[in-house]
Design an enzyme around this catalytic site. Sequence first.
Site, PDB file in Angstrom:
ATOM      1  N   ASP A  26       0.364  82.246  84.403  1.00 48.19           N
ATOM      2  CA  ASP A  26      -0.585  81.067  83.114  1.00 48.19           C
ATOM      3  C   ASP A  26      -0.664  82.275  81.911  1.00 48.19           C
ATOM      4  OD1 ASP A  26      -2.408  79.010  82.073  1.00 48.19           O
ATOM      5  OD2 ASP A  26      -3.463  78.986  83.641  1.00 48.19           O
ATOM      6  N   HIS A 218     -11.109  76.559  87.586  1.00 45.29           N
ATOM      7  CA  HIS A 218      -9.849  77.568  86.916  1.00 45.29           C
ATOM      8  C   HIS A 218     -10.665  76.780  85.567  1.00 45.29           C
ATOM      9  CE1 HIS A 218      -5.498  77.960  85.492  1.00 45.29           C
ATOM     10  NE2 HIS A 218      -6.336  77.509  84.774  1.00 45.29           N
ATOM     11  N   CYS A 251      -1.452  76.915  78.239  1.00 49.35           N
ATOM     12  CA  CYS A 251      -0.643  76.390  78.591  1.00 49.35           C
ATOM     13  C   CYS A 251       0.003  75.027  77.133  1.00 49.35           C
ATOM     14  CB  CYS A 251      -1.207  75.020  79.378  1.00 49.35           C
ATOM     15  SG  CYS A 251       0.207  73.766  79.692  1.00 49.35           S
TER      16      CYS A 251
END
Length: 309
Positions: A26, A218, A251
């Site tokens: 990530d 998460h 993201c």
Amino acid sequence: MDFGVTPFDGVPLPPRVTICEVGPRDGPQNESAVLPVAVKAEFVERLVDAGHTVVETTSFVHPKWVPQLADADDLIRAITIAPGIRYPVLVPNMAGLERALDLGVRDIAVFGSVTETFSRRNLNRSVDESLEMFAPVVARAREAGIRVRGYLSMCFGDPWKREVPVRRVLDVATRMRALGCTELSIGGTIGVATPGRVEAVLATLITAAIPVDSIAVHFHDTYGEALANTLTALRKGIVIIDASAGGLGGCPYAGSATGNLATEDLLWQLYGLGIETGVDLQKMVDTSVWLAGHLGRPSPSRTVTALAG
Ligand code: HMG
Ligand code: MG
């Protein structure tokens, strides 16, 4: 460090949790600097040395979509694989699965969304189409005895639609499990989750008989709510928590996503509550300081800042 066990408000908390360390996957996907493979491999090895047993290592996605992880195959080859350690990778489709299988990967994660807009931006597909894409991937992986995590992004709101009904999360969760996912990670992709929402979403999933020990959380920490949300999840009995070294992450297809809950901030809370993880806080701090040197910017984690030598 020994802080002893702190009873918490009469609610039993799990004595031990597994941290899914997502920093190597990530983290780089949201950085402008592309780290050399050797640095990424050392990062993964340092995380294992700190005591992590699950290190999400990279993604087998299209290199044009996430150029920072275009070296996924080289990275898997470069890592010294330690016995008993899991190194999951993200795999969206059969092309990604073939690459992973060729390299002997034993843990994968498919990554879906509960909202249509993010699904289209992230996977170029509707939610239904993405689940159709995952179906053969999960089936083939399960046949090969591979564990499959299913991510559900935007479970607590998305930048375009804001409100996400809880029943929508349950619907996609149920469909991911029907495909054969062995674990679900409930994603607060853009950090808008707050404890009341977390309580509502987790209660719905648990009431629907999804085993609590197969649910991970998460949280991205955009609004500073990740630790409060984590404590809420612990009170629901959640025993798998995603976090990233130094609070890396985000993201590229969710504009407002900042870093994940920092592993060090999580460890500080868990130490205080007397919850075991097997992960050494000071080694994590040292690793995040080392990595910050390569990224050219300091870690946003308060715990790293407080404990950095
Ligand atoms: P697409 O353009 O629809 O792909 O993208 P396609 O199926 O039409 O294929 C087009 C070309 O790509 C073909 O090549 C394929 O072979 C190739 P051509 O025939 O044109 O030469 N291709 C691949 N090559 C290598 N590896 C692959 C692969 N797949 C196709 N795996 C696709 C669809 C899924 C590939 C694309 O949308 C993609 O790669 N998306 C990845 C996005 C991403 O990684 N986002 C970040 C991770 S998600 C996240 O961070 C959230 C999370 O942290 C949880 C949370 O916070 O909520 C997990
Ligand atoms: Mg994420």
